[in-house]
Design a protein around this motif. Structure first.
Motif, PDB file in Angstrom:
ATOM      1  N   ALA A  61     -26.562 198.557  65.643  1.00  0.00           N
ATOM      2  CA  ALA A  61     -28.012 198.375  65.693  1.00  0.00           C
ATOM      3  C   ALA A  61     -28.687 199.495  66.476  1.00  0.00           C
ATOM      4  CB  ALA A  61     -28.352 197.027  66.307  1.00  0.00           C
ATOM      5  N   HIS A  62     -27.978 200.072  67.443  1.00  0.00           N
ATOM      6  CA  HIS A  62     -28.531 201.152  68.263  1.00  0.00           C
ATOM      7  C   HIS A  62     -28.164 202.535  67.729  1.00  0.00           C
ATOM      8  CE1 HIS A  62     -28.770 197.771  71.196  1.00  0.00           C
ATOM      9  NE2 HIS A  62     -29.901 198.380  71.509  1.00  0.00           N
ATOM     10  N   GLN A  68     -31.127 199.954  61.107  1.00  0.00           N
ATOM     11  CA  GLN A  68     -31.217 198.543  60.740  1.00  0.00           C
ATOM     12  C   GLN A  68     -31.250 197.706  62.006  1.00  0.00           C
ATOM     13  OE1 GLN A  68     -29.113 196.869  57.319  1.00  0.00           O
ATOM     14  NE2 GLN A  68     -28.005 198.796  57.144  1.00  0.00           N
ATOM     15  N   SER A  69     -32.013 196.627  61.954  1.00  0.00           N
ATOM     16  CA  SER A  69     -32.098 195.745  63.109  1.00  0.00           C
ATOM     17  C   SER A  69     -30.815 194.926  63.242  1.00  0.00           C
ATOM     18  CB  SER A  69     -33.293 194.802  62.958  1.00  0.00           C
ATOM     19  OG  SER A  69     -33.067 193.911  61.863  1.00  0.00           O
ATOM     20  N   LYS A  71     -30.719 191.744  63.453  1.00  0.00           N
ATOM     21  CA  LYS A  71     -30.866 190.620  62.525  1.00  0.00           C
ATOM     22  C   LYS A  71     -30.377 190.999  61.123  1.00  0.00           C
ATOM     23  CE  LYS A  71     -34.493 187.812  60.316  1.00  0.00           C
ATOM     24  NZ  LYS A  71     -34.278 188.265  58.938  1.00  0.00           N
ATOM     25  N   SER A  72     -30.809 192.153  60.622  1.00  0.00           N
ATOM     26  CA  SER A  72     -30.413 192.543  59.264  1.00  0.00           C
ATOM     27  C   SER A  72     -28.920 192.818  59.183  1.00  0.00           C
ATOM     28  CB  SER A  72     -31.204 193.768  58.815  1.00  0.00           C
ATOM     29  OG  SER A  72     -30.878 194.907  59.602  1.00  0.00           O
TER      30      SER A  72
END
Length: 381
Positions: A61-62, A68-69, A71-72
């Protein structure tokens, strides 16, 4: 994860789900999967595997590569994993499910087509006979390639249903691959679909009843139709293109022809085996029963065939092609999206997971293999 573990007929563990989700996500992201999975991942304890899963998704995510987040990525890992379980299991976002409720009425505005999961991670078209898709040139058995230029590759059945119904245009562009291998884009007009799951044709030899869908409406229509034609008629039950439905409706249809306490089949779940019995004390008594089947006859429709053929006094014979071969059922679960403390982490999702196996009254199991007809020739020709 817990919903999958507690429901999936394949008896997966927490570690199976986490490892499978990570591997499926790696496959899905390809070069964008910048994290490194431990070489001993499959030997770690469930608690250690959970930490690896969390750490890996946070790292991704980072990552500037993914954009993309968290969550995704969580949802993508779930969706990708479910697709590795079997060709029926899936994960969808709740918004997709909510929108589908708007298209769920028996009579609706649409293109008159349903899709069935294929064996090669694709989707098979099953147009309503005489409907707009059928008239536009989409044939039964065509492979669906794209909807309005959106590829169906990697999509779920719920997503495709939403794509077919959500457009505000007067037509839907369907890219299909015909059985001869040629691809074609077909513009299918959206119309008011007056969908009738049961229809009848009468001829000199008796009546032919087509049952296209196992639903409450289909069961009720069939029951009323049998009452109207009266007993001692030669009945041909046309299950071609019937993709099935909830098992209880298949039991209801078979029970119309079978006396009380006749074994219709068995359902194997994680908690044991349930015997499915007819509860009809006054079944319909035809002069003769014939059944039509084809390669799109699936699931509960296959159970009906097995049950009617097994009951010797009925002397039912089936004709046509080997059936599709779906001998499992799915449960649809709304996933809360909350952690153990009840805090909402992601929006709710919809999990479709295979939760039971279906067996015929004589122990038949047709999943993947299908049911061959008891007679090869077709009495309608």
């Amino acid at each position: 994860m817990q919903d999958i573990v507690e429901r999936c007929i394949y008896r997966v563990t927490n570690r199976d789900v986490l490892v499978g989700a990570l591997k499926a996500l790696k496959q899905e992201l390809g070069p964008k999967f910048t994290a490194t999975l431990p070489s001993d991942l499959e030997r770690k304890s469930p608690e250690e595997t959970w930490l690896v899963y969390q750490g890996t998704l946070l790292q991704l995510a980072h990552s500037s590569e993914n954009q993309q987040s968290l969550k995704s990525l969580v949802e993508l890992s779930l969706r990708s994993y479910c697709q590795t379980v079997d060709r029926y299991s899936a994960y969808d976002d709740y918004d997709t499910w909510r929108k589908l409720q708007e298209f769920g009425e028996p009579d609706y505005t649409g293109v008159g087509i349903t899709v069935i999961e294929g064996r090669e991670a694709d989707f098979i078209c099953d147009p309503i006979r005489g409907g707009p898709a059928d008239r536009a040139g989409v044939d039964e058995g065509d492979r669906l390639v794209a909807v309005n230029e959106r590829s169906v590759r990697g999509a779920t059945r719920l997503q495709i249903r939403m794509w077919l119904g959500e457009t505000r245009e007067n037509s839907v562009q369907l890219r299909v691959r015909h059985r001869n291998g040629e691809e074609e884009t077909v513009a299918v007009p959206k119309e008011q679909i007056q969908y009738t799951p049961v229809s009848m044709e009468e001829n000199d030899s008796g009546v032919q009843i087509a049952l296209r869908q196992l639903s409450a409406r289909g069961v009720n229509d069939l029951r009323n139709l049998l009452r109207s034609i009266g007993p001692a008629r030669a009945v041909t039950l046309d299950l071609r293109g019937c993709g099935g439905g909830p098992v209880q409706f298949a039991v209801s249809v078979a029970s119309m022809f079978l006396p009380a306490n006749t074994v219709i089949g068995k359902l194997e779940t994680l908690t044991g085996t349930e015997t499915l019995l007819s509860n009809n004390s006054a079944p319909y008594k035809p002069a003769k029963v014939s059944i039509l089947q084809d390669r799109l006859t699936a699931s509960g429709a296959e159970l009906i065939i097995a049950a009617l053929r097994s009951h010797k006094p009925l002397k039912a014979e089936s004709y046509g092609e080997k059936t599709y071969g779906k001998g499992v059922t799915q449960d649809v679960v709304k996933v809360s999206g909350a952690n153990r403390a009840g805090e909402t982490i992601v929006e709710p999702g919809i999990l479709t997971i295979t939760d039971s196996r279906i067996y015929g009254p004589d122990g038949e199991f047709w999943d993947n293999d299908g049911l061959p007809p008891s007679r090869g020739d077709n009495p309608t020709k």
